[in-house]
Design an enzyme around this catalytic site. Structure first.
Site, PDB file in Angstrom:
ATOM      1  N   GLY A  13     -48.180  78.038-117.629  1.00 33.23           N
ATOM      2  CA  GLY A  13     -47.796  76.095-117.730  1.00 33.23           C
ATOM      3  C   GLY A  13     -49.261  75.686-118.920  1.00 33.23           C
ATOM      4  N   CYS A  14     -50.006  74.390-118.676  1.00 34.44           N
ATOM      5  CA  CYS A  14     -50.637  74.367-119.342  1.00 34.44           C
ATOM      6  C   CYS A  14     -51.915  75.114-119.373  1.00 34.44           C
ATOM      7  CB  CYS A  14     -51.146  72.617-118.810  1.00 34.44           C
ATOM      8  SG  CYS A  14     -52.264  71.873-119.313  1.00 34.44           S
ATOM      9  N   PHE A  15     -52.229  75.156-120.649  1.00 36.32           N
ATOM     10  CA  PHE A  15     -53.336  76.551-120.460  1.00 36.32           C
ATOM     11  C   PHE A  15     -54.520  75.654-120.825  1.00 36.32           C
ATOM     12  CE2 PHE A  15     -53.098  76.155-125.687  1.00 36.32           C
ATOM     13  CZ  PHE A  15     -53.321  74.425-125.468  1.00 36.32           C
TER      14      PHE A  15
END
Length: 164
Positions: A13-15
């Site tokens: 997902g969002c890094f």
């Protein structure tokens, strides 16, 4: 890298969130945000988020193998994402946010396939890793208020509170 240092690449997902979670694991020396999963030679946040490439937001985790094994890192990663979310992670939806563990050789492929058999986490061959823009690196440390707001608003915080 020094002889006892190794790395692994993972997308969750969002890094920002993956980078922050993985940086708290004992034995991790550095975590950098970037893009991987496509043979395109150029990756930028704008391109990846727009879906014009087949890159995913990912992190490269550099670790001391005398302190933590790759398998322990993979397990740590699986405990810091929703391993059963096929469409992305939490509020981040789409191909670029799907959970993937990348392997470097056939032994790792077999281990990861076994580890992820009951999850929606994909197992793929490692492709080139491109660093994300500087403002994405160590985002939680540089922008703690905004990161916490994002972490809570994305559904991650609630998910992990309900698991415990």
């Amino acid at each position: 890298m020094e002889s006892n240092q190794m790395y692994c690449i993972m997308a969750g997902g969002c890094f920002w969130c993956t980078e922050h979670a993985m940086s708290t694991c004992q034995g991790v020396l550095q975590v950098v945000s970037g893009y991987t999963g496509d043979s395109e030679l150029v990756a930028s946040y704008r391109e990846v988020c727009s879906g014009t490439t087949k890159h995913r937001e990912a992190v490269k985790v550099i670790f001391d193998e005398t302190v933590v094994s790759k398998r322990e890192l993979w397990n740590y990663f699986l405990n810091h994402i929703d391993p059963n979310d096929r469409g992305g992670q939490f509020a981040d939806r789409g191909y670029q946010y799907q959970a993937v563990l990348y392997y470097q050789n056939a032994d790792e492929q077999n281990s990861l396939t076994e580890l992820c058999v009951t999850t929606s986490v994909q197992v793929e061959a490692e492709l080139p890793f491109y660093l994300a823009e500087e403002y994405h690196q160590c985002y939680a440390d540089k922008n703690p208020s905004h990161y916490q707001q994002y972490y809570s608003g994305s559904g991650r915080e609630k998910f992990f509170c309900n698991r415990n």
